[in-house]
Design an enzyme around this catalytic site. Structure first.
Site, PDB file in Angstrom:
ATOM      1  N   HIS A 189       0.810  -1.064   0.044  1.00 15.76           N
ATOM      2  CA  HIS A 189       0.109  -0.053   0.029  1.00 15.76           C
ATOM      3  C   HIS A 189       0.990   1.260   0.018  1.00 15.76           C
ATOM      4  O   HIS A 189       2.009   1.154  -0.099  1.00 15.76           O
ATOM      5  CB  HIS A 189      -0.871  -0.024   1.306  1.00 15.76           C
ATOM      6  CG  HIS A 189      -0.370   0.443   2.365  1.00 15.76           C
ATOM      7  ND1 HIS A 189      -1.011   1.056   3.472  1.00 15.76           N
ATOM      8  CD2 HIS A 189       0.914   0.423   2.811  1.00 15.76           C
ATOM      9  CE1 HIS A 189      -0.370   1.111   4.530  1.00 15.76           C
ATOM     10  NE2 HIS A 189       1.042   0.796   4.255  1.00 15.76           N
ATOM     11  N   CYS A 238       5.982   5.962   4.377  1.00 16.03           N
ATOM     12  CA  CYS A 238       4.740   5.475   3.881  1.00 16.03           C
ATOM     13  C   CYS A 238       4.186   6.266   2.730  1.00 16.03           C
ATOM     14  O   CYS A 238       3.324   5.545   1.932  1.00 16.03           O
ATOM     15  CB  CYS A 238       3.771   5.566   4.925  1.00 16.03           C
ATOM     16  SG  CYS A 238       4.110   4.466   6.356  1.00 16.03           S
ATOM     17  N   HIS A 288       4.809   0.214  -0.643  1.00 12.17           N
ATOM     18  CA  HIS A 288       5.731  -0.682   0.049  1.00 12.17           C
ATOM     19  C   HIS A 288       4.796  -1.824   0.820  1.00 12.17           C
ATOM     20  O   HIS A 288       3.833  -1.350   0.791  1.00 12.17           O
ATOM     21  CB  HIS A 288       6.371   0.337   1.383  1.00 12.17           C
ATOM     22  CG  HIS A 288       5.265   0.918   2.337  1.00 12.17           C
ATOM     23  ND1 HIS A 288       4.805   1.886   1.926  1.00 12.17           N
ATOM     24  CD2 HIS A 288       4.955   0.502   3.620  1.00 12.17           C
ATOM     25  CE1 HIS A 288       3.719   2.311   2.859  1.00 12.17           C
ATOM     26  NE2 HIS A 288       3.950   1.255   3.881  1.00 12.17           N
ATOM     27  N   HIS A 309       3.809  -4.583   3.969  1.00 10.41           N
ATOM     28  CA  HIS A 309       3.734  -5.345   5.253  1.00 10.41           C
ATOM     29  C   HIS A 309       3.379  -6.514   5.395  1.00 10.41           C
ATOM     30  O   HIS A 309       2.658  -7.149   4.659  1.00 10.41           O
ATOM     31  CB  HIS A 309       2.694  -4.341   6.133  1.00 10.41           C
ATOM     32  CG  HIS A 309       2.874  -3.077   6.275  1.00 10.41           C
ATOM     33  ND1 HIS A 309       3.879  -2.553   7.061  1.00 10.41           N
ATOM     34  CD2 HIS A 309       2.473  -1.751   5.604  1.00 10.41           C
ATOM     35  CE1 HIS A 309       3.857  -1.279   7.011  1.00 10.41           C
ATOM     36  NE2 HIS A 309       3.150  -0.800   6.133  1.00 10.41           N
ATOM     37  N   ASP A 313      -4.641 -10.834   0.497  1.00 13.77           N
ATOM     38  CA  ASP A 313      -3.079 -11.596   0.341  1.00 13.77           C
ATOM     39  C   ASP A 313      -2.571 -11.142  -0.989  1.00 13.77           C
ATOM     40  O   ASP A 313      -3.104 -11.546  -2.013  1.00 13.77           O
ATOM     41  CB  ASP A 313      -3.245 -12.934   0.713  1.00 13.77           C
ATOM     42  CG  ASP A 313      -1.845 -13.472   1.074  1.00 13.77           C
ATOM     43  OD1 ASP A 313      -0.946 -12.949   1.543  1.00 13.77           O
ATOM     44  OD2 ASP A 313      -1.790 -14.507   0.828  1.00 13.77           O
ATOM     45  N   HIS A 314      -1.237 -10.617  -1.020  1.00 14.96           N
ATOM     46  CA  HIS A 314      -0.426 -10.331  -2.083  1.00 14.96           C
ATOM     47  C   HIS A 314      -1.312  -9.516  -3.061  1.00 14.96           C
ATOM     48  O   HIS A 314      -0.874  -9.359  -4.221  1.00 14.96           O
ATOM     49  CB  HIS A 314      -0.182 -11.862  -2.929  1.00 14.96           C
ATOM     50  CG  HIS A 314       0.849 -12.606  -2.315  1.00 14.96           C
ATOM     51  ND1 HIS A 314       0.632 -13.378  -1.125  1.00 14.96           N
ATOM     52  CD2 HIS A 314       2.197 -12.724  -2.477  1.00 14.96           C
ATOM     53  CE1 HIS A 314       1.881 -13.907  -0.501  1.00 14.96           C
ATOM     54  NE2 HIS A 314       2.600 -13.570  -1.434  1.00 14.96           N
ATOM     55  N   GLU A 330       0.227  -4.341  11.675  1.00 16.38           N
ATOM     56  CA  GLU A 330       1.068  -3.698  10.447  1.00 16.38           C
ATOM     57  C   GLU A 330       2.389  -4.227  10.611  1.00 16.38           C
ATOM     58  O   GLU A 330       2.843  -4.850   9.717  1.00 16.38           O
ATOM     59  CB  GLU A 330       0.721  -2.491  10.637  1.00 16.38           C
ATOM     60  CG  GLU A 330       1.209  -1.899   9.175  1.00 16.38           C
ATOM     61  CD  GLU A 330       1.080  -0.165   8.925  1.00 16.38           C
ATOM     62  OE1 GLU A 330       0.333  -0.002   8.348  1.00 16.38           O
ATOM     63  OE2 GLU A 330       1.931   0.320   9.580  1.00 16.38           O
TER      64      GLU A 330
HETATM   65 NI    NI Z   1       2.715   1.108   5.405  1.00 17.69          NI
END
Ligand code: NI
Length: 139
Positions: A14, A33, A39, A41, A79-80, A125
């Protein structure tokens, strides 16, 4: 009342970026961010349901079924994926962990069978940053 928690996991990309702000303002507020090229998580999702154990099974709810339900309702959609671009229930929202936990709660509530009561969600996160949501107090 007994509380039962299932832990699930997903990876997602995100960025935190408010499109109505300048790039400088985004970088000032969101720091790394706001990186335009995303990037990721490793999120950990704790879903807690509550109830009284069934007289015959001793379960509040079959935890294997709970896992399937969480996976079908949210994990497979997250997911992914890129949270900003790929996830229907995050469209048009800032992809903060706070907004994500609210959206996950809503999706789970839509999919829980009657008689199973959602108590709370914790969404990590990172191992050191997490949010919690327990629904809105009943009026
Ligand atoms: Ni982030």
């Amino acid at each position: 009342m007994v509380y039962l928690t299932r832990v699930e996991h997903f990876n997602a990309a995100h960025k935190l970026y408010n499109g109505s702000w300048t790039r400088e303002r985004n970088e000032e507020v969101f720091g790394k961010c706001a990186n335009e090229n995303w990037h990721g998580h490793n999120y950990e999702l704790h879903v807690t349901v509550k109830g009284n154990p069934d007289a015959e099974t001793g379960f509040i709810y079959d935890v294997k079924k709970l896992s399937i339900l969480i996976n079908t309702a949210v994990i497979e959609k997250l997911d992914h994926k890129n949270l900003n671009l790929d996830v229907d229930f995050m469209k048009g929202k800032m992809c903060s962990t706070e907004n994500l936990v609210l959206a996950i709660w809503h999706e789970l509530e839509l999919n829980l069978p009657s008689g199973v009561h959602l108590h709370g969600i914790q969404l990590y996160e990172t191992p050191r940053i997490y949010v919690e949501y327990y629904g809105e107090p009943e009026a």
